[in-house]
Design a protein around this motif. Structure first.
Motif, mmCIF file in Angstrom:
data_model
loop_
_atom_site.group_PDB
_atom_site.id
_atom_site.type_symbol
_atom_site.label_atom_id
_atom_site.label_comp_id
_atom_site.label_asym_id
_atom_site.label_seq_id
_atom_site.Cartn_x
_atom_site.Cartn_y
_atom_site.Cartn_z
ATOM 1 N N MET A 1 10.367 12.570 11.303
ATOM 2 C CA MET A 1 9.529 11.369 11.144
ATOM 3 C C MET A 1 10.179 10.225 11.919
ATOM 4 O O MET A 1 11.370 10.008 11.839
ATOM 5 N N SER A 2 9.354 9.544 12.650
ATOM 6 C CA SER A 2 9.900 8.478 13.492
ATOM 7 C C SER A 2 10.280 7.272 12.645
ATOM 8 O O SER A 2 9.895 7.124 11.487
ATOM 9 N N ARG A 3 10.998 6.417 13.220
ATOM 10 C CA ARG A 3 11.463 5.210 12.529
ATOM 11 C C ARG A 3 10.289 4.293 12.201
ATOM 12 O O ARG A 3 10.259 3.645 11.150
ATOM 13 N N PHE A 4 9.290 4.249 13.042
ATOM 14 C CA PHE A 4 8.130 3.413 12.818
ATOM 15 C C PHE A 4 7.341 3.878 11.599
ATOM 16 O O PHE A 4 6.875 3.076 10.791
ATOM 17 N N GLU A 5 7.173 5.199 11.431
ATOM 18 C CA GLU A 5 6.430 5.722 10.296
ATOM 19 C C GLU A 5 7.159 5.463 8.992
ATOM 20 O O GLU A 5 6.532 5.185 7.964
ATOM 21 N N ARG A 6 8.495 5.568 9.011
ATOM 22 C CA ARG A 6 9.243 5.278 7.786
ATOM 23 C C ARG A 6 9.085 3.810 7.381
ATOM 24 O O ARG A 6 8.914 3.483 6.205
ATOM 25 N N MET A 7 9.102 2.933 8.319
ATOM 26 C CA MET A 7 8.926 1.506 8.000
ATOM 27 C C MET A 7 7.518 1.247 7.454
ATOM 28 O O MET A 7 7.324 0.470 6.504
ATOM 29 N N ARG A 8 6.479 1.883 7.988
ATOM 30 C CA ARG A 8 5.121 1.716 7.512
ATOM 31 C C ARG A 8 4.972 2.243 6.099
ATOM 32 O O ARG A 8 4.291 1.631 5.243
ATOM 33 N N GLY A 9 5.667 3.364 5.751
ATOM 34 C CA GLY A 9 5.608 3.894 4.393
ATOM 35 C C GLY A 9 6.230 2.934 3.383
ATOM 36 O O GLY A 9 5.734 2.754 2.260
ATOM 37 N N ARG A 10 7.347 2.318 3.770
ATOM 38 C CA ARG A 10 8.000 1.369 2.858
ATOM 39 C C ARG A 10 7.094 0.141 2.605
ATOM 40 O O ARG A 10 6.984 -0.357 1.468
ATOM 41 N N LEU A 11 6.451 -0.340 3.663
ATOM 42 C CA LEU A 11 5.563 -1.482 3.502
ATOM 43 C C LEU A 11 4.380 -1.148 2.602
ATOM 44 O O LEU A 11 3.929 -1.954 1.775
ATOM 45 N N ARG A 12 3.821 0.069 2.728
ATOM 46 C CA ARG A 12 2.696 0.470 1.890
ATOM 47 C C ARG A 12 3.107 0.547 0.434
ATOM 48 O O ARG A 12 2.371 0.085 -0.462
ATOM 49 N N ARG A 13 4.290 1.162 0.183
ATOM 50 C CA ARG A 13 4.752 1.278 -1.204
ATOM 51 C C ARG A 13 5.020 -0.108 -1.815
ATOM 52 O O ARG A 13 4.719 -0.367 -2.989
ATOM 53 N N ALA A 14 5.602 -1.004 -1.046
ATOM 54 C CA ALA A 14 5.855 -2.357 -1.556
ATOM 55 C C ALA A 14 4.533 -3.082 -1.856
ATOM 56 O O ALA A 14 4.389 -3.787 -2.870
ATOM 57 N N TYR A 15 3.524 -2.897 -1.002
ATOM 58 C CA TYR A 15 2.225 -3.538 -1.210
ATOM 59 C C TYR A 15 1.564 -3.006 -2.477
ATOM 60 O O TYR A 15 1.043 -3.791 -3.314
ATOM 61 N N GLU A 16 1.567 -1.714 -2.681
ATOM 62 C CA GLU A 16 0.946 -1.126 -3.876
ATOM 63 C C GLU A 16 1.692 -1.522 -5.143
ATOM 64 O O GLU A 16 1.083 -1.772 -6.188
ATOM 65 N N SER A 17 3.028 -1.587 -5.063
ATOM 66 C CA SER A 17 3.808 -2.021 -6.234
ATOM 67 C C SER A 17 3.482 -3.475 -6.602
ATOM 68 O O SER A 17 3.338 -3.832 -7.776
ATOM 69 N N GLY A 18 3.333 -4.361 -5.608
ATOM 70 C CA GLY A 18 2.980 -5.750 -5.886
ATOM 71 C C GLY A 18 1.592 -5.879 -6.502
ATOM 72 O O GLY A 18 1.366 -6.680 -7.414
ATOM 73 N N ARG A 19 0.622 -5.077 -6.028
ATOM 74 C CA ARG A 19 -0.718 -5.114 -6.594
ATOM 75 C C ARG A 19 -0.721 -4.677 -8.056
ATOM 76 O O ARG A 19 -1.396 -5.262 -8.906
ATOM 77 N N GLU A 20 0.052 -3.630 -8.360
ATOM 78 C CA GLU A 20 0.114 -3.153 -9.741
ATOM 79 C C GLU A 20 0.755 -4.196 -10.654
ATOM 80 O O GLU A 20 0.320 -4.417 -11.794
#
Length: 436
Positions: A1-20
């Motif tokens: 997995m490229s470095r860009f995809e790992r950064m995008r996954g972290r941002l998605r998880r942080a966004y979903e955690s904030g919404r919850e």
């Protein structure tokens, strides 16, 4: 997995955690506002990732005070509740006091109109039953009112004529006895405890005459004001006659017109309070006339029995004075005592004084509770305070009007404060709405 995809996954998880976290806080706030304590509903599983940061708390800090329904800011919650209530009462009482003061000023400015209208109301309350009797005898309303008004006016004029004629007949005799009484007083000043000499008496008499001569202008201006007052009395008398006629003939129509000016929701309450107050006023006036007549007859019998001059005028004066409760009959009876003192000496004067006091006691302990108590239930302290306030505000007219005004206000306030719904007026039209 490229470095860009790992950064995008972290941002998605942080966004979903904030919404919850936001959803959870919003649900807790809604439950708190509704006043129901219940655990927050479990939401969907959070995506793996770092947990949300806990809210910061300060040890020993008090939670913010909740706003009360009567406060508009958090600063008001710092003021004690009792002080807020006292302040609310104070500014409301100040507003009521200002309005009352303004009304008193307005009434004082147009007193030449207010006083005749008040007298007309009292006369209408007294004569209304007679008009009702003639109406039941099938007389037209205008004719019945005119007959009652003319009959009452004739009775008053006839009584005044008798009083004036008897007074004119007795003035010469009373003048002679007054001169004799003045000489007796001068002898008492000489032989009594004062032991005044002739020169001292002459000096005092000269000083009195000089004072009268020095105040001639004041007496003249008083005579001019008396003439103006006489014109006002004549104008007020004409207004009383016209107002009494129309109150007796169209009183019900006038009252309905006034009630229709009010909001619909308040009309029934005000109409019920007004009619009850009118009934109280009529009962008070009729009871007062009966009590005054009994007082005048009682004192007049003693005046005739001891051959006191001006017996009929003095009895008429007692009758008029008795319209001021508690103190009126006594003050007018004192005049009879003075006449008896001048005419028949101190012994007969003491007998007349005892008669006046006895009649006053019968009025206060028998007549007032038996006759007046059924018509108007007012505490004697309220009567005395009302009479004193009336004298200060409007003189003799205020003393005459104070007690009936208190009685009317007492009945009106009681009816307005009652929770019972008044009866439906007979001419009311009730429209029922149909269910859809």
């Amino acid at each position: 997995m490229s470095r860009f995809e790992r950064m995008r996954g972290r941002l998605r998880r942080a966004y979903e955690s904030g919404r919850e976290t936001a959803r959870t806080r919003r649900a807790a706030a809604e439950v708190e506002d509704a006043g129901v304590a219940s655990p927050a509903a479990p939401g969907p599983p959070a995506a793996p990732g770092p947990p949300a940061a806990p809210e910061a708390t300060v040890a020993g800090a008090a939670s913010p005070a909740a706003l009360h329904s009567s406060t508009v800011s958090r600063d008001d919650t710092e003021v004690p509740h009792a002080l807020r209530i006292a302040a609310a009462w104070c500014w409301r009482l100040i507003v009521i006091g200002i309005v009352t003061w303004a009304l008193i000023k307005i009434v004082g400015t147009i007193s030449i109109v207010i006083i005749p209208l008040t007298v007309a109301l009292l006369l209408s309350a007294l004569l209304a039953p007679a008009v009702g009797w003639l109406l039941r005898a099938r007389l037209p309303r205008s004719l019945a009112t005119a007959v009652v008004l003319v009959g009452g006016l004739a009775a008053v004029v006839g009584t005044l004529t008798l009083v004036v004629n008897e007074f004119i007949k007795g003035v010469p005799e009373l003048s002679e006895k007054s001169s004799e009484g003045v000489r007796q007083i001068q002898d008492w000043f000489k032989t009594g405890p004062l032991h005044l000499s002739d020169s001292q008496l002459d000096r005092y008499i000269d000083e009195a005459q000089n004072w009268i001569n020095g105040n001639t202008e004041r007496f003249t201006s008083g005579a001019i004001s008396t003439a103006a007052t006489l014109a006002e009395v004549l104008t007020g008398t004409v207004l009383v006659l016209f107002a009494t006629f129309f109150f007796l003939r169209d009183g019900n129509v006038i009252w309905r017109f006034i009630v229709r000016l009010l909001p619909v929701a308040a009309r029934w309450k005000v109409d019920d309070a007004g009619r009850a107050s009118w009934a109280t006023l009529g009962a008070y006036v009729r009871a007062t006339v009966l009590v005054a007549f009994i007082d005048a007859v009682g004192i007049g019998i003693f005046l005739v029995a001891f051959d006191i001059p001006f017996a009929f005028p003095l009895a008429a004066l007692v009758f008029l004075g008795a319209f001021i409760p508690i103190v009126g009959a006594f003050l007018s009876g004192v005049v009879a005592v003075l006449v008896a003192l001048v005419d028949s000496g101190p012994g007969i004067a003491l007998v007349i004084l005892a008669a006046v006091v006895g009649v006053q006691q019968i009025e206060g302990h028998v007549l007032q509770p038996l006759i007046m108590g059924r018509a108007v239930a007012i505490h004697p302290l309220a009567v005395i305070i009302g009479i004193a306030a009336g004298v200060v505000l409007a003189g003799i007219a205020g003393a005459l009007v104070a007690v009936p005004l208190i009685a009317v206000l007492n009945t009106a306030v009681r009816r307005l404060a009652a929770r019972a719904v008044p009866d439906t007026p007979p001419d009311a039209v009730v429209v029922a709405s149909q269910a859809p």
